[in-house]
Design an enzyme around this catalytic site. Structure first.
Site, short mmCIF file in Angstrom:
data_model
loop_
_atom_site.label_atom_id
_atom_site.label_comp_id
_atom_site.label_asym_id
_atom_site.label_seq_id
_atom_site.Cartn_x
_atom_site.Cartn_y
_atom_site.Cartn_z
N ILE A 40 0.91 -1.36 -0.10
CA ILE A 40 0.28 0.21 0.09
C ILE A 40 0.62 1.27 0.06
O ILE A 40 1.94 1.29 -0.10
CB ILE A 40 -1.22 -0.31 1.22
CG1 ILE A 40 -0.14 -0.01 2.71
CG2 ILE A 40 -2.10 -1.06 1.00
CD1 ILE A 40 -1.14 -0.39 3.88
N ASP A 41 0.26 2.57 -0.43
CA ASP A 41 0.94 3.50 -0.63
C ASP A 41 2.12 3.90 0.84
O ASP A 41 1.29 3.74 1.77
CB ASP A 41 0.89 4.63 -1.06
CG ASP A 41 -0.24 4.60 -2.87
OD1 ASP A 41 0.18 3.95 -3.28
OD2 ASP A 41 -0.91 4.85 -3.29
N LYS A 42 2.91 4.29 0.79
CA LYS A 42 3.98 4.89 1.69
C LYS A 42 2.50 5.88 2.84
O LYS A 42 2.88 5.34 4.31
CB LYS A 42 4.44 6.47 1.31
CG LYS A 42 5.40 7.09 2.12
CD LYS A 42 6.34 7.54 1.68
CE LYS A 42 6.62 9.21 3.32
NZ LYS A 42 7.98 9.88 2.73
#
Length: 319
Positions: A137-139
């Site tokens: 998942i994104d940062k």
């Protein structure tokens, strides 16, 4: 790696060599194109050229992208919220702001660095570049992730992600109030045709992406939305919500920043600014254990930043 053969079209407006390469090869940036040209890995009609060369039409451009240098992330004693662990998998609740695996500009402080310290036998599972990582998942997205600790687990989980049998539920705070209470968004998501750092549902080439959504709560100018992923493309939720007219709160990349000025509540505006990341949380993850065959499901609470905004909106609704 096989060279990429490009031809600058006749009749097109003249364009710099580095710009043309970056525009034509989705996986590289303009700075990366510059390095390839300077190191002789991008040629024009078989000859090295300067990045500033103006292409005028008909030139044959050959680009050779070298394989990534093997990453050797080092173990780091970073606290992890472990939801479940056995000899084959570990499930964690990733905090916002943590990058999943090392990459350009993020060699340290990633989830992989933390996992290498936590799981002494993780290194090498699934390859050196991203040991144990099956999905990400994104940062700046928080929430639930499963990591493989054995090759058998890695293969089994990867197959479930491939056939889209994993249960993935997200909660998001978005601008506006959708007309319907639920719906389905389907598009082909690929690299944005102009802004190379972004993904887009209007890309010429991409992969099919499907998101199911349901409004959980409505507030003035903001909605809490539950999203179920049928596929898992890069930035899928962020793209689908933005292009449907309801970008995520604080998502500067996909239109959330420009919507902030429309809110009249100064306290709410400050809470959104203070959040400093898109209001997206991977709440629920369900899958078949790749070794035991047991169905496992993990659910996490909203982090304080999103929960605080909802609590404030609920209080305002009661006034």
């Amino acid at each position: 790696m096989e060279p990429i053969e490009l031809t600058f079209p006749c009749g097109a407006d003249p364009e710099r060599l580095d710009s043309f390469i970056a525009r034509s090869v989705p996986e590289i940036t303009r700075s990366a194109a510059l390095r390839l040209i300077e190191t002789g890995q991008a040629m024009v009609n078989g000859q090295p050229q300067k990045p500033s060369l103006k292409l005028k039409g008909g030139e044959a451009v050959t680009v050779t992208i070298p394989p990534p240098a093997p990453a050797q992330p080092q173990p780091e004693e970073i606290p992890l919220e472990v939801l479940y662990e056995d000899s084959d998998i570990v499930v964690v609740n990733k905090g916002a702001g943590m990058v999943v695996h090392p990459g350009a500009g993020n060699a340290e402080g990633t989830l992989v660095n933390a996992l290498l310290a936590h799981c002494k036998d993780l290194s090498g599972i699934g390859g050196e570049l991203r040991p144990g990582i099956v999905h990400r998942i994104d940062k700046d997205t928080s929430g639930t992730l499963v990591i493989a600790k054995s090759d058998r687990a890695h293969n089994g989980l990867a197959e479930q992600f491939k056939v889209h049998s994993i249960k993935r539920i997200y909660l998001a705070l978005v601008y506006g109030n959708p007309k319907e209470d639920r719906g389905r968004i389907e598009s082909v998501i690929g690299r944005h045709p102009v802004e190379r750092k972004k993904m887009s549902g209007k890309a010429r080439h991409g992969k099919n992406a499907i998101t199911h959504w349901r409004v959980e709560a409505r507030y003035p100018g903001i909605s809490l939305v539950r999203l179920k992923l049928e596929t898992g493309r890069t930035h899928q939720i962020r793209v689908h919500l933005s292009e449907s007219g309801h970008p995520l709160l604080a998502d500067e990349v996909y239109g959330g920043g420009s919507r902030l000025a429309q809110l009249k509540d100064p306290v709410l505006k400050q809470m959104i600014r203070a959040m400093g990341r898109q209001a997206l949380h991977a709440k629920t993850l369900g899958f078949i254990h790749p070794v035991s065959g047991e169905y496992l499901e993990f659910d996490t609470e909203l982090p304080p930043d999103m929960a605080g905004i909802i609590a404030y909106l609920e209080e305002k609704n009661r006034d």
